[in-house]
Design a protein around this motif. Structure first.
Motif, PDB file in Angstrom:
ATOM      1  N   LYS A 160      47.965 -39.676   5.002  1.00 10.94           N
ATOM      2  CA  LYS A 160      46.801 -39.906   4.137  1.00 10.94           C
ATOM      3  C   LYS A 160      47.099 -39.422   2.722  1.00 10.94           C
ATOM      4  O   LYS A 160      47.563 -40.180   1.890  1.00 10.94           O
ATOM      5  CB  LYS A 160      45.581 -39.170   4.704  1.00 10.94           C
ATOM      6  N   LYS A 161      46.838 -38.153   2.464  1.00 15.11           N
ATOM      7  CA  LYS A 161      47.036 -37.617   1.120  1.00 15.11           C
ATOM      8  C   LYS A 161      48.531 -37.444   0.823  1.00 15.11           C
ATOM      9  O   LYS A 161      49.018 -37.852  -0.216  1.00 15.11           O
ATOM     10  CB  LYS A 161      46.302 -36.290   0.986  1.00 15.11           C
ATOM     11  N   LEU A 162      49.268 -36.847   1.747  1.00 18.71           N
ATOM     12  CA  LEU A 162      50.714 -36.719   1.649  1.00 18.71           C
ATOM     13  C   LEU A 162      51.315 -37.655   2.687  1.00 18.71           C
ATOM     14  O   LEU A 162      50.983 -37.571   3.864  1.00 18.71           O
ATOM     15  CB  LEU A 162      51.161 -35.278   1.906  1.00 18.71           C
ATOM     16  N   SER A 163      52.187 -38.561   2.254  1.00 17.34           N
ATOM     17  CA  SER A 163      52.724 -39.588   3.142  1.00 17.34           C
ATOM     18  C   SER A 163      54.236 -39.640   3.058  1.00 17.34           C
ATOM     19  O   SER A 163      54.829 -39.339   2.020  1.00 17.34           O
ATOM     20  CB  SER A 163      52.201 -40.969   2.760  1.00 17.34           C
ATOM     21  N   TRP A 164      54.842 -40.053   4.161  1.00 11.64           N
ATOM     22  CA  TRP A 164      56.251 -40.431   4.180  1.00 11.64           C
ATOM     23  C   TRP A 164      56.284 -41.940   4.050  1.00 11.64           C
ATOM     24  O   TRP A 164      55.460 -42.636   4.641  1.00 11.64           O
ATOM     25  CB  TRP A 164      56.901 -40.000   5.493  1.00 11.64           C
ATOM     26  N   TYR A 165      57.221 -42.461   3.259  1.00 15.45           N
ATOM     27  CA  TYR A 165      57.315 -43.914   3.144  1.00 15.45           C
ATOM     28  C   TYR A 165      58.751 -44.385   3.317  1.00 15.45           C
ATOM     29  O   TYR A 165      59.710 -43.632   3.119  1.00 15.45           O
ATOM     30  CB  TYR A 165      56.726 -44.424   1.818  1.00 15.45           C
ATOM     31  N   PHE A 166      58.884 -45.648   3.713  1.00 18.81           N
ATOM     32  CA  PHE A 166      60.166 -46.307   3.917  1.00 18.81           C
ATOM     33  C   PHE A 166      60.054 -47.721   3.370  1.00 18.81           C
ATOM     34  O   PHE A 166      59.074 -48.408   3.655  1.00 18.81           O
ATOM     35  CB  PHE A 166      60.498 -46.338   5.411  1.00 18.81           C
ATOM     36  N   GLU A 167      61.035 -48.134   2.573  1.00 18.08           N
ATOM     37  CA  GLU A 167      61.021 -49.477   1.983  1.00 18.08           C
ATOM     38  C   GLU A 167      62.373 -50.153   2.175  1.00 18.08           C
ATOM     39  O   GLU A 167      63.410 -49.488   2.225  1.00 18.08           O
ATOM     40  CB  GLU A 167      60.753 -49.407   0.474  1.00 18.08           C
ATOM     41  N   MET A 168      62.322 -51.464   2.269  1.00 15.87           N
ATOM     42  CA  MET A 168      63.526 -52.290   2.244  1.00 15.87           C
ATOM     43  C   MET A 168      63.341 -53.309   1.133  1.00 15.87           C
ATOM     44  O   MET A 168      62.317 -53.999   1.114  1.00 15.87           O
ATOM     45  CB  MET A 168      63.748 -52.984   3.584  1.00 15.87           C
ATOM     46  N   GLY A 169      64.303 -53.369   0.202  1.00 15.57           N
ATOM     47  CA  GLY A 169      64.108 -54.260  -0.925  1.00 15.57           C
ATOM     48  C   GLY A 169      65.401 -54.738  -1.540  1.00 15.57           C
ATOM     49  O   GLY A 169      66.496 -54.313  -1.181  1.00 15.57           O
ATOM     50  N   LEU A 170      65.229 -55.625  -2.513  1.00 18.56           N
ATOM     51  CA  LEU A 170      66.337 -56.237  -3.222  1.00 18.56           C
ATOM     52  C   LEU A 170      65.991 -56.255  -4.704  1.00 18.56           C
ATOM     53  O   LEU A 170      64.894 -56.684  -5.080  1.00 18.56           O
ATOM     54  CB  LEU A 170      66.540 -57.682  -2.732  1.00 18.56           C
ATOM     55  N   GLY A 171      66.908 -55.769  -5.530  1.00 18.77           N
ATOM     56  CA  GLY A 171      66.665 -55.803  -6.960  1.00 18.77           C
ATOM     57  C   GLY A 171      67.494 -54.779  -7.693  1.00 18.77           C
ATOM     58  O   GLY A 171      68.419 -54.177  -7.132  1.00 18.77           O
ATOM     59  N   HIS A 172      67.174 -54.568  -8.964  1.00 22.35           N
ATOM     60  CA  HIS A 172      67.947 -53.643  -9.781  1.00 22.35           C
ATOM     61  C   HIS A 172      67.580 -52.191  -9.497  1.00 22.35           C
ATOM     62  O   HIS A 172      68.425 -51.314  -9.615  1.00 22.35           O
ATOM     63  CB  HIS A 172      67.755 -53.943 -11.270  1.00 22.35           C
ATOM     64  N   ALA A 173      66.349 -51.909  -9.126  1.00 21.16           N
ATOM     65  CA  ALA A 173      65.962 -50.528  -8.815  1.00 21.16           C
ATOM     66  C   ALA A 173      66.751 -50.030  -7.608  1.00 21.16           C
ATOM     67  O   ALA A 173      67.278 -48.924  -7.613  1.00 21.16           O
ATOM     68  CB  ALA A 173      64.470 -50.428  -8.557  1.00 21.16           C
ATOM     69  N   TYR A 174      66.842 -50.835  -6.575  1.00 28.27           N
ATOM     70  CA  TYR A 174      67.686 -50.547  -5.413  1.00 28.27           C
ATOM     71  C   TYR A 174      67.837 -51.815  -4.587  1.00 28.27           C
ATOM     72  O   TYR A 174      66.993 -52.692  -4.612  1.00 28.27           O
ATOM     73  CB  TYR A 174      67.115 -49.408  -4.562  1.00 28.27           C
ATOM     74  N   THR A 175      68.934 -51.898  -3.861  1.00 29.51           N
ATOM     75  CA  THR A 175      69.155 -52.959  -2.882  1.00 29.51           C
ATOM     76  C   THR A 175      69.488 -52.263  -1.580  1.00 29.51           C
ATOM     77  O   THR A 175      70.451 -51.512  -1.504  1.00 29.51           O
ATOM     78  CB  THR A 175      70.303 -53.892  -3.308  1.00 29.51           C
ATOM     79  N   GLY A 176      68.679 -52.509  -0.591  1.00 26.65           N
ATOM     80  CA  GLY A 176      68.860 -51.845   0.699  1.00 26.65           C
ATOM     81  C   GLY A 176      67.588 -51.131   1.079  1.00 26.65           C
ATOM     82  O   GLY A 176      66.531 -51.744   1.198  1.00 26.65           O
ATOM     83  N   MET A 177      67.690 -49.825   1.232  1.00 21.13           N
ATOM     84  CA  MET A 177      66.551 -49.035   1.700  1.00 21.13           C
ATOM     85  C   MET A 177      66.250 -47.894   0.737  1.00 21.13           C
ATOM     86  O   MET A 177      67.104 -47.477  -0.024  1.00 21.13           O
ATOM     87  CB  MET A 177      66.859 -48.486   3.090  1.00 21.13           C
ATOM     88  N   LEU A 178      65.033 -47.397   0.847  1.00 18.96           N
ATOM     89  CA  LEU A 178      64.580 -46.254   0.054  1.00 18.96           C
ATOM     90  C   LEU A 178      63.553 -45.515   0.904  1.00 18.96           C
ATOM     91  O   LEU A 178      62.728 -46.144   1.578  1.00 18.96           O
ATOM     92  CB  LEU A 178      63.944 -46.732  -1.255  1.00 18.96           C
ATOM     93  N   THR A 179      63.601 -44.211   0.898  1.00 17.26           N
ATOM     94  CA  THR A 179      62.629 -43.420   1.648  1.00 17.26           C
ATOM     95  C   THR A 179      62.242 -42.203   0.828  1.00 17.26           C
ATOM     96  O   THR A 179      62.997 -41.772  -0.047  1.00 17.26           O
ATOM     97  CB  THR A 179      63.184 -43.005   3.039  1.00 17.26           C
ATOM     98  N   GLY A 180      61.059 -41.664   1.089  1.00 18.59           N
ATOM     99  CA  GLY A 180      60.615 -40.510   0.334  1.00 18.59           C
ATOM    100  C   GLY A 180      59.207 -40.097   0.677  1.00 18.59           C
ATOM    101  O   GLY A 180      58.677 -40.450   1.734  1.00 18.59           O
ATOM    102  N   LEU A 181      58.604 -39.347  -0.235  1.00 21.64           N
ATOM    103  CA  LEU A 181      57.251 -38.835  -0.058  1.00 21.64           C
ATOM    104  C   LEU A 181      56.340 -39.383  -1.144  1.00 21.64           C
ATOM    105  O   LEU A 181      56.754 -39.582  -2.278  1.00 21.64           O
ATOM    106  CB  LEU A 181      57.231 -37.305  -0.117  1.00 21.64           C
ATOM    107  N   SER A 182      55.081 -39.609  -0.760  1.00 23.55           N
ATOM    108  CA  SER A 182      54.082 -40.036  -1.745  1.00 23.55           C
ATOM    109  C   SER A 182      52.882 -39.101  -1.636  1.00 23.55           C
ATOM    110  O   SER A 182      52.580 -38.578  -0.566  1.00 23.55           O
ATOM    111  CB  SER A 182      53.671 -41.488  -1.531  1.00 23.55           C
ATOM    112  N   TRP A 183      52.223 -38.918  -2.762  1.00 23.83           N
ATOM    113  CA  TRP A 183      51.043 -38.070  -2.830  1.00 23.83           C
ATOM    114  C   TRP A 183      49.935 -38.881  -3.460  1.00 23.83           C
ATOM    115  O   TRP A 183      50.087 -39.405  -4.573  1.00 23.83           O
ATOM    116  CB  TRP A 183      51.340 -36.814  -3.632  1.00 23.83           C
ATOM    117  N   ARG A 184      48.832 -39.006  -2.744  1.00 25.78           N
ATOM    118  CA  ARG A 184      47.679 -39.755  -3.270  1.00 25.78           C
ATOM    119  C   ARG A 184      46.600 -38.774  -3.696  1.00 25.78           C
ATOM    120  O   ARG A 184      46.333 -37.782  -3.027  1.00 25.78           O
ATOM    121  CB  ARG A 184      47.162 -40.725  -2.216  1.00 25.78           C
ATOM    122  N   PHE A 185      45.954 -39.100  -4.795  1.00 30.12           N
ATOM    123  CA  PHE A 185      44.868 -38.235  -5.308  1.00 30.12           C
ATOM    124  C   PHE A 185      43.850 -39.063  -6.031  1.00 30.12           C
ATOM    125  O   PHE A 185      44.035 -40.240  -6.264  1.00 30.12           O
ATOM    126  CB  PHE A 185      45.427 -37.130  -6.208  1.00 30.12           C
TER     127      PHE A 185
END
Length: 185
Positions: A160-185
């Protein structure tokens, strides 16, 4: 006596049952992944006519930071900043003299993003992101600036407020996977 106890418990639970779910308007994300797939493919290329022998590929990985603003439960506008750095050492012996060099690939990007989300206020969120902005590659002292994009068809966040996230994408920011933490407020 039982009726009074049931009524008291019901009255104590009433605020919890009628409370509105926490509304989040902003989200900040920090992510990392050990290797960008496009950089890895670039670095695995050989130098057949140069006489150089390539060492192992080394990297600090891909770092990304996002800041998003919720416009609707299904639509978020934001910005993404990313950095990646991959290198390997090259060596050659010509006429008995040993030469060394470094083959380096770095990339920076800054872009506004549009994110489409399902279940924005739930614990499990699924999303896709599109971004278009500016990118710059630095390779062995030469730089190249250009229009950069990022397409992330698969994004999953758990929390909810603190989340773990996982992404798969293609582009200049990254190609492949990305994971991390997000904070919503």
């Amino acid at each position: 006596m039982k009726k009074i106890a049931v009524i008291m418990v019901a009255l104590m639970m009433l605020p919890a049952l009628t409370a509105k779910a926490q509304e989040y308007k902003y989200e900040a994300k920090l992510g990392w992944y050990p290797i960008d797939l496009m950089d890895l493919l670039f670095m695995l290329g050989e130098y057949p006519d140069s006489g150089y022998t390539a060492g192992p590929v080394k990297t600090v990985g891909v770092f990304a930071a996002d800041f998003d603003v919720k416009m609707k439960n299904w639509l978020t506008l934001g910005a993404k900043v990313s950095y990646r750095n991959t290198w390997r050492e090259l060596s050659a012996t010509i006429d008995g003299i040993e030469y060394t060099d470094v083959d380096r690939m770095q990339g920076f990007s800054v872009m506004p993003t549009v994110k489409f989300t399902t279940g924005y206020d739930s614990i499990f969120r699924y999303y896709a992101t599109l971004g278009l902005g500016a990118g710059m590659d630095l390779s062995n002292g030469a730089s190249d600036g250009f229009c950069a994009f990022q397409f992330t068809p698969v994004g999953i966040a758990i929390g909810k407020k603190l989340s773990w996230y996982f992404e798969m994408g293609l582009g200049h920011a990254y190609t492949g996977m990305l994971t991390g933490l997000s904070w919503r407020f």
